[in-house]
Design a protein around this motif. Structure first.
Motif, PDB file in Angstrom:
ATOM      1  N   LYS A  34       0.808  -1.223   0.000  1.00  0.00           N
ATOM      2  CA  LYS A  34       0.000   0.000   0.000  1.00  0.00           C
ATOM      3  C   LYS A  34       0.847   1.283   0.000  1.00  0.00           C
ATOM      4  CE  LYS A  34      -3.789  -2.311   2.408  1.00  0.00           C
ATOM      5  NZ  LYS A  34      -4.659  -2.340   3.619  1.00  0.00           N
ATOM      6  N   PRO A  35       1.719   1.454  -0.994  1.00  0.00           N
ATOM      7  CA  PRO A  35       2.483   2.701  -1.062  1.00  0.00           C
ATOM      8  C   PRO A  35       1.621   3.850  -1.582  1.00  0.00           C
ATOM      9  CG  PRO A  35       2.934   1.373  -2.982  1.00  0.00           C
ATOM     10  CD  PRO A  35       2.018   0.553  -2.112  1.00  0.00           C
ATOM     11  N   GLN A  36       2.060   5.076  -1.300  1.00  0.00           N
ATOM     12  CA  GLN A  36       1.355   6.241  -1.846  1.00  0.00           C
ATOM     13  C   GLN A  36       1.774   6.526  -3.289  1.00  0.00           C
ATOM     14  OE1 GLN A  36       2.594   6.520   1.484  1.00  0.00           O
ATOM     15  NE2 GLN A  36       0.529   6.165   2.236  1.00  0.00           N
ATOM     16  N   LEU A  37       2.966   6.034  -3.677  1.00  0.00           N
ATOM     17  CA  LEU A  37       3.542   6.384  -4.971  1.00  0.00           C
ATOM     18  C   LEU A  37       4.305   5.178  -5.516  1.00  0.00           C
ATOM     19  CD1 LEU A  37       4.125   8.972  -6.827  1.00  0.00           C
ATOM     20  CD2 LEU A  37       6.320   9.071  -5.633  1.00  0.00           C
ATOM     21  N   LEU A  38       4.220   4.961  -6.831  1.00  0.00           N
ATOM     22  CA  LEU A  38       5.005   3.910  -7.489  1.00  0.00           C
ATOM     23  C   LEU A  38       5.881   4.564  -8.554  1.00  0.00           C
ATOM     24  CD1 LEU A  38       5.811   1.012  -8.358  1.00  0.00           C
ATOM     25  CD2 LEU A  38       3.749   0.974  -9.790  1.00  0.00           C
ATOM     26  N   VAL A  39       7.177   4.259  -8.524  1.00  0.00           N
ATOM     27  CA  VAL A  39       8.089   4.742  -9.559  1.00  0.00           C
ATOM     28  C   VAL A  39       8.684   3.535 -10.286  1.00  0.00           C
ATOM     29  CG1 VAL A  39       8.612   6.849  -8.290  1.00  0.00           C
ATOM     30  CG2 VAL A  39      10.100   4.867  -8.012  1.00  0.00           C
ATOM     31  N   ILE A  40       8.805   3.653 -11.599  1.00  0.00           N
ATOM     32  CA  ILE A  40       9.367   2.591 -12.439  1.00  0.00           C
ATOM     33  C   ILE A  40      10.587   3.192 -13.141  1.00  0.00           C
ATOM     34  CG2 ILE A  40       8.957   0.974 -14.322  1.00  0.00           C
ATOM     35  CD1 ILE A  40       5.961   1.170 -13.670  1.00  0.00           C
ATOM     36  N   THR A  41      11.780   2.702 -12.782  1.00  0.00           N
ATOM     37  CA  THR A  41      13.004   3.346 -13.250  1.00  0.00           C
ATOM     38  C   THR A  41      13.628   2.598 -14.434  1.00  0.00           C
ATOM     39  OG1 THR A  41      14.132   2.198 -11.421  1.00  0.00           O
ATOM     40  CG2 THR A  41      13.594   4.516 -11.103  1.00  0.00           C
ATOM     41  N   GLY A  42      12.850   2.477 -15.511  1.00  0.00           N
ATOM     42  CA  GLY A  42      13.382   2.032 -16.794  1.00  0.00           C
ATOM     43  C   GLY A  42      13.467   0.539 -17.020  1.00  0.00           C
ATOM     44  N   TYR A  47      -1.052   8.633  -5.278  1.00  0.00           N
ATOM     45  CA  TYR A  47      -0.345   9.759  -5.893  1.00  0.00           C
ATOM     46  C   TYR A  47       0.286   9.416  -7.231  1.00  0.00           C
ATOM     47  CZ  TYR A  47      -1.250  12.226  -1.578  1.00  0.00           C
ATOM     48  OH  TYR A  47      -1.888  12.839  -0.514  1.00  0.00           O
ATOM     49  N   GLY A  48      -0.103   8.292  -7.801  1.00  0.00           N
ATOM     50  CA  GLY A  48       0.252   8.022  -9.179  1.00  0.00           C
ATOM     51  C   GLY A  48       1.452   7.130  -9.418  1.00  0.00           C
ATOM     52  N   ILE A  49       1.649   6.801 -10.705  1.00  0.00           N
ATOM     53  CA  ILE A  49       2.745   5.970 -11.182  1.00  0.00           C
ATOM     54  C   ILE A  49       3.610   6.820 -12.111  1.00  0.00           C
ATOM     55  CG2 ILE A  49       3.384   3.886 -12.461  1.00  0.00           C
ATOM     56  CD1 ILE A  49       0.613   2.756 -11.776  1.00  0.00           C
ATOM     57  N   TYR A  50       4.917   6.819 -11.865  1.00  0.00           N
ATOM     58  CA  TYR A  50       5.847   7.638 -12.645  1.00  0.00           C
ATOM     59  C   TYR A  50       6.931   6.755 -13.253  1.00  0.00           C
ATOM     60  CZ  TYR A  50       3.569  11.690 -10.617  1.00  0.00           C
ATOM     61  OH  TYR A  50       2.629  12.628 -10.263  1.00  0.00           O
ATOM     62  N   PHE A  51       7.393   7.166 -14.435  1.00  0.00           N
ATOM     63  CA  PHE A  51       8.314   6.338 -15.202  1.00  0.00           C
ATOM     64  C   PHE A  51       9.411   7.195 -15.824  1.00  0.00           C
ATOM     65  CE2 PHE A  51       9.595   4.632 -19.353  1.00  0.00           C
ATOM     66  CZ  PHE A  51       9.972   3.338 -19.029  1.00  0.00           C
ATOM     67  N   CYS A  52      10.643   6.664 -15.845  1.00  0.00           N
ATOM     68  CA  CYS A  52      11.725   7.293 -16.606  1.00  0.00           C
ATOM     69  C   CYS A  52      12.328   6.258 -17.554  1.00  0.00           C
ATOM     70  CB  CYS A  52      12.795   7.881 -15.676  1.00  0.00           C
ATOM     71  SG  CYS A  52      13.777   6.656 -14.776  1.00  0.00           S
ATOM     72  N   TRP A  53      12.950   6.731 -18.637  1.00  0.00           N
ATOM     73  CA  TRP A  53      13.443   5.837 -19.682  1.00  0.00           C
ATOM     74  C   TRP A  53      14.665   5.039 -19.246  1.00  0.00           C
ATOM     75  CZ3 TRP A  53       9.998   5.112 -23.120  1.00  0.00           C
ATOM     76  CH2 TRP A  53       9.228   6.157 -23.651  1.00  0.00           C
ATOM     77  N   GLY A  54      14.716   3.770 -19.720  1.00  0.00           N
ATOM     78  CA  GLY A  54      15.920   2.960 -19.627  1.00  0.00           C
ATOM     79  C   GLY A  54      16.497   2.756 -21.019  1.00  0.00           C
ATOM     80  N   ASN A  55      17.607   2.047 -21.100  1.00  0.00           N
ATOM     81  CA  ASN A  55      18.218   1.816 -22.411  1.00  0.00           C
ATOM     82  C   ASN A  55      17.437   0.808 -23.247  1.00  0.00           C
ATOM     83  OD1 ASN A  55      19.296   0.162 -20.223  1.00  0.00           O
ATOM     84  ND2 ASN A  55      20.598  -0.818 -21.746  1.00  0.00           N
ATOM     85  N   HIS A  56      16.743  -0.137 -22.614  1.00  0.00           N
ATOM     86  CA  HIS A  56      16.038  -1.167 -23.390  1.00  0.00           C
ATOM     87  C   HIS A  56      14.782  -0.618 -24.075  1.00  0.00           C
ATOM     88  CE1 HIS A  56      17.904  -5.236 -22.611  1.00  0.00           C
ATOM     89  NE2 HIS A  56      18.702  -4.388 -21.996  1.00  0.00           N
ATOM     90  N   GLU A  57      14.229   0.462 -23.577  1.00  0.00           N
ATOM     91  CA  GLU A  57      13.114   1.087 -24.301  1.00  0.00           C
ATOM     92  C   GLU A  57      13.587   1.598 -25.667  1.00  0.00           C
ATOM     93  OE1 GLU A  57      11.602   0.274 -20.588  1.00  0.00           O
ATOM     94  OE2 GLU A  57      13.237   1.690 -20.808  1.00  0.00           O
ATOM     95  N   TYR A  58      14.825   2.042 -25.713  1.00  0.00           N
ATOM     96  CA  TYR A  58      15.405   2.463 -26.994  1.00  0.00           C
ATOM     97  C   TYR A  58      15.611   1.256 -27.909  1.00  0.00           C
ATOM     98  CZ  TYR A  58      16.492   7.261 -25.540  1.00  0.00           C
ATOM     99  OH  TYR A  58      16.407   8.575 -25.148  1.00  0.00           O
ATOM    100  N   PHE A  59      16.061   0.152 -27.347  1.00  0.00           N
ATOM    101  CA  PHE A  59      16.301  -1.049 -28.153  1.00  0.00           C
ATOM    102  C   PHE A  59      15.002  -1.552 -28.787  1.00  0.00           C
ATOM    103  CE2 PHE A  59      19.932  -2.224 -25.053  1.00  0.00           C
ATOM    104  CZ  PHE A  59      20.799  -1.368 -25.721  1.00  0.00           C
ATOM    105  N   ARG A  60      13.901  -1.438 -28.073  1.00  0.00           N
ATOM    106  CA  ARG A  60      12.639  -2.005 -28.554  1.00  0.00           C
ATOM    107  C   ARG A  60      11.920  -1.029 -29.490  1.00  0.00           C
ATOM    108  NH1 ARG A  60      15.165  -6.281 -27.691  1.00  0.00           N
ATOM    109  NH2 ARG A  60      15.741  -6.577 -25.509  1.00  0.00           N
ATOM    110  N   ASN A  61      11.332  -0.005 -28.927  1.00  0.00           N
ATOM    111  CA  ASN A  61      10.652   0.994 -29.765  1.00  0.00           C
ATOM    112  C   ASN A  61      10.179   2.117 -28.848  1.00  0.00           C
ATOM    113  OD1 ASN A  61       8.932   2.513 -31.435  1.00  0.00           O
ATOM    114  ND2 ASN A  61       8.430   0.724 -32.673  1.00  0.00           N
ATOM    115  N   LYS A  62      11.050   3.063 -28.584  1.00  0.00           N
ATOM    116  CA  LYS A  62      10.746   4.127 -27.635  1.00  0.00           C
ATOM    117  C   LYS A  62       9.510   4.933 -28.031  1.00  0.00           C
ATOM    118  CE  LYS A  62      12.659   8.278 -25.495  1.00  0.00           C
ATOM    119  NZ  LYS A  62      13.747   9.277 -25.538  1.00  0.00           N
TER     120      LYS A  62
END
Length: 404
Positions: A205-213, A238-253
């Motif tokens: 039950k966190p208030q915030l989720l971050v996904i770091t690439g 308070y939402g879900i936040y995301f920043c880019w990793g290198n594999h997003e570039y490999f696939r299809n950013k």
């Protein structure tokens, strides 16, 4: 489209990585025939049969798997078994080298004793030593490999940290943040594992989720992944936040960015987002992956990305930085950013006593770091693109911010 075959920038590297065990097999074959001729001769055909068939299966599974396709349990079992054999070959070579060094030392010690009866007294000669280790080395080598493929790479652990800050804004007192990094949604981290990770998030039950690439490696799962993120967002106030990793570039950013648009996930691309206003407002910052030609250029890219992310952030603000690459921690500490969350390293993926055994090293490799009253965390990641971990469990991480 569902019928597309998975191709990506790292495919050539992956093929080389899979062909490496064949070279190791060839060296192991030479060493075993020389030092274990009585034991190895009868198994040599099986030894090479397993090596060739496992390499062929791994290449087939990599090159000809349709995007978004689910492997049957039987096929998945044989793919994992092939990884056990391939990685076990590398362990076997290392143990053989260690065994030869030990036998050399045994022979050296016996010669120093200069006694013809020393071998008879100890009952140990170089030949006897090889006889003793002939059966033990393969058991240890393939046992370690099986542990890394079947146990540690498939377990998802939960890590919790209490992080105290002086002058913490009241809005962040006992505020809980969940971090998922390096899931690599694809053949080795399928939708059921994503459900497991999201289940841990709901449980805490966190208030915030971050996904770091490095969230996804198989775009055939993109639509289903977004549906699951939308469902999870209902449990994250308070939402879900995301920043880019290198594999997003490999696939299809661009395609992934389009999926995030108008979704429950907020993309932070060298930008910031106000989380709480007040005398000391709270901002989330997110930076892009720092592509560069060399270390010097990378530092400039990191500095520029961080400067862009901080453009609209007041000096008195409490900032939390999301960065896939852990080298951002150096600049974040210098900028006195209270908390930085990153990933990318997988913690080394193969570690002993918390230290990576692989040649690729980073200044900030794994876990929590503290400098000048600021914190930086490098996640070992929730998944992997190669199904093997040892001494470095996959994780979903939770941080509770506390007033110091």
């Amino acid at each position: 489209m569902a019928s597309d075959v998975v191709h990506s920038a790292p495919t050539f590297f992956f093929i080389l990585l899979l062909l490496l065990p064949l070279g190791v097999t060839w060296v192991n074959d030479i060493l075993c025939r020389r030092h274990f001729p009585e034991h190895f001769g009868m198994f040599r055909f099986v030894f090479w049969l397993f090596s060739l068939s496992s390499t062929g299966l791994l290449l087939y599974s990599r090159l000809f798997r349709s995007v978004g396709s689910e492997w049957s349990e039987t096929f998945h079992f044989f793919v994992n078994l092939s990884y056990v054999w391939a990685i076990g070959q590398i362990f076997l070579l290392l143990l053989l080298i260690l065994s030869f060094l030990m036998s050399f030392l045994i022979g050296k010690c016996q010669r120093l004793l200069s006694s013809p009866s020393s071998e008879a007294k100890t009952g140990l000669s170089r030949r006897n030593f090889f006889k003793i280790t002939a059966g033990a080395l393969p058991v240890v080598a393939f046992g370690l490999s099986a542990e890394g493929v079947y146990q540690e790479s498939q377990e998802l652990t939960l890590a919790r940290y209490n992080v105290p800050f002086p002058n913490l804004p009241e809005s962040l007192h006992h505020f809980k943040i969940a971090q998922i990094s390096d899931a690599h949604l694809g053949p080795f981290f399928m939708l059921d594992k994503l459900d497991e990770a999201f289940g841990l998030v709901r449980q805490e039950k966190p208030q915030l989720l971050v996904i770091t690439g490095d969230l996804i490696d198989d775009l055939g799962y993109l639509e289903k992944m977004m549906i699951k993120l939308e469902a999870l967002s209902e449990f994250i106030p308070y939402g879900i936040y995301f920043c880019w990793g290198n594999h997003e570039y490999f696939r299809n950013k661009p395609r992934i960015a389009a999926a995030f648009k108008d979704s429950a996930v907020t993309l932070l691309d060298n930008s910031s987002q106000l989380l709480f206003s007040g005398k000391r407002p709270v901002y989330l910052l997110g930076v892009d992956y720092p592509w560069s030609k060399n270390k010097g250029e990378q530092q400039q890219v990191i500095q520029a990305a961080l400067a862009r992310a901080r453009e609209n952030v007041p000096k008195e603000a409490f900032s939390i930085l999301l960065a896939h690459h852990p080298d951002f921690l150096t600049e974040a500490f210098q900028a006195r950013i209270p908390l930085t969350l990153s990933g990318h390293t997988h913690g080394g993926q193969v570690a002993l006593f918390g230290h990576s055994l692989l040649p690729v090293q980073y200044k900030y490799m794994r876990g929590m770091y503290q400098e000048q009253g600021c914190y930086g965390y490098v996640s070992t990641g929730a998944g992997q693109w190669l199904p093997f971990r040892l001494g470095c469990p996959a994780e979903v991480v939770f941080f509770t911010l506390l007033p110091a």
